[in-house]
Design an enzyme around this catalytic site. Structure first.
Site, mmCIF file in Angstrom:
data_model
loop_
_atom_site.group_PDB
_atom_site.id
_atom_site.type_symbol
_atom_site.label_atom_id
_atom_site.label_comp_id
_atom_site.label_asym_id
_atom_site.label_seq_id
_atom_site.Cartn_x
_atom_site.Cartn_y
_atom_site.Cartn_z
ATOM 1 N N GLU A 60 -56.267 -84.959 -6.613
ATOM 2 C CA GLU A 60 -55.636 -84.829 -4.659
ATOM 3 C C GLU A 60 -56.248 -85.000 -3.679
ATOM 4 O OE1 GLU A 60 -54.178 -81.303 -4.211
ATOM 5 O OE2 GLU A 60 -53.897 -80.850 -2.229
ATOM 6 N N HIS A 120 -52.891 -80.910 0.492
ATOM 7 C CA HIS A 120 -52.469 -82.434 1.396
ATOM 8 C C HIS A 120 -51.466 -82.899 0.755
ATOM 9 C CE1 HIS A 120 -56.919 -81.421 0.639
ATOM 10 N NE2 HIS A 120 -57.299 -82.175 1.158
ATOM 11 N N LYS A 146 -55.689 -73.970 3.697
ATOM 12 C CA LYS A 146 -56.077 -75.031 4.753
ATOM 13 C C LYS A 146 -54.767 -75.791 3.650
ATOM 14 C CE LYS A 146 -59.150 -78.352 3.464
ATOM 15 N NZ LYS A 146 -60.122 -79.163 3.195
HETATM 16 O O1 DQA Z 1 -60.006 -81.012 3.050
HETATM 17 C C1 DQA Z 1 -60.422 -81.803 3.453
HETATM 18 C C2 DQA Z 1 -59.550 -81.786 5.181
HETATM 19 C C3 DQA Z 1 -59.522 -83.584 5.176
HETATM 20 O O2 DQA Z 1 -58.841 -84.579 4.281
HETATM 21 C C4 DQA Z 1 -59.381 -84.177 7.213
HETATM 22 O O3 DQA Z 1 -58.192 -84.426 7.192
HETATM 23 O O4 DQA Z 1 -60.040 -83.595 8.116
HETATM 24 C C5 DQA Z 1 -60.795 -84.007 5.651
HETATM 25 C C6 DQA Z 1 -61.644 -83.028 3.780
HETATM 26 O O5 DQA Z 1 -63.235 -83.788 4.190
HETATM 27 C C7 DQA Z 1 -61.603 -82.428 3.871
HETATM 28 O O6 DQA Z 1 -61.722 -81.942 2.538
#
Ligand code: DQA
Length: 228
Positions: A60, A120, A146
């Site tokens: 991921e 993501h 998220k």
């Molecule tokens: O998943 C996320 C969001 C993120 O990927 C970002 O796009 O700011 C930054 C990562 O550290 C965090 O765990």
């Protein structure tokens, strides 16, 4: 960590950033997968900023191997009073990985911590219905769903902002952002549409994702955009 309103987290691998972050951050995201001895860092941490711990698995976009130990280390981190939230990947909770991350959710509940369920897309941004579907699934497993995708056009950002607004209006707690240069402004605008969490490095050279603003800049942008 309370996500009833927007929270801006200083994202990084070194808790010594806390004194510098304090002026602009509501908390810290400790990326355990990027950190030197994160559990020892937590042992010595005495700042007032609350900590969200992330141990991002390699499939991921992180550096952590998909092992039981990865989840064990998140559980150990949750036993520190300063750790008030934990990030877990939706795919790990839906059984795509090699180990059931559900036990970390249980451990978080036992320690009164919030659970951020993340997903993501490092290549593209799905259409709005697909974003809504994935975020709804994430919200089912935790306190905040998220999603961070990669934008290549204003249309991609519009899809993410529309999904953010739709789910917020429906009473869901989501955190959204579009990565990359085309998505950068979403990090300042998405909070206006209901996104609950922002991530920014104190030092722009220590970004944890493509397109991040540094912490002070993102705080300033969000404050300027917020209506009186
Ligand atoms: O998943 C996320 C969001 C993120 O990927 C970002 O796009 O700011 C930054 C990562 O550290 C965090 O765990």
């Amino acid at each position: 960590m309370d996500f009833s309103a927007f929270r801006l987290l200083a994202a990084g691998a070194d808790l010594s950033m806390a004194p510098t972050a304090r002026a602009d951050a509501d908390g810290i995201e400790l990326r355990m997968d990027l950190a030197d001895d994160p559990l020892a860092q937590l042992d010595g941490y005495d700042d007032a900023l609350p900590v969200l711990v992330t141990n991002r698995v390699a499939w991921e976009g992180g550096e952590a191997e998909d092992t039981a130990e990865r989840l064990d280390r998140l559980e150990r981190a949750l036993e520190h009073d300063a750790v008030t939230a934990v990030d877990l990947e939706l795919a790990a909770l839906e059984g795509d990985g090699d180990h059931d991350a559900g036990r970390v959710v249980d451990h978080a509940r036992e320690h009164g911590a919030s659970v951020v369920v993340s997903t993501h897309d490092f290549e593209s941004t799905p259409d709005r219905p697909a974003i809504v579907d994935r975020l709804e699934r994430a919200c089912e497993h935790g306190d905040v769903g998220k999603m961070a995708t990669t934008a290549h056009s204003p249309d991609d950002v519009l899809a993410m902002l529309g999904a953010t607004r739709e789910l917020t209006a429906a009473g869901e707690r989501v955190a959204t952002m579009c990565m990359g240069e085309a998505g950068r402004h979403s990090r300042a605008v998405a909070p206006l549409y209901g996104s609950r969490i922002g991530y920014a490095p104190v030092d722009p050279a220590a970004a944890t994702a493509p397109g991040q603003y540094d912490l002070a800049t993102l705080r300033s942008l969000i404050e300027q955009l917020e209506s009186e």
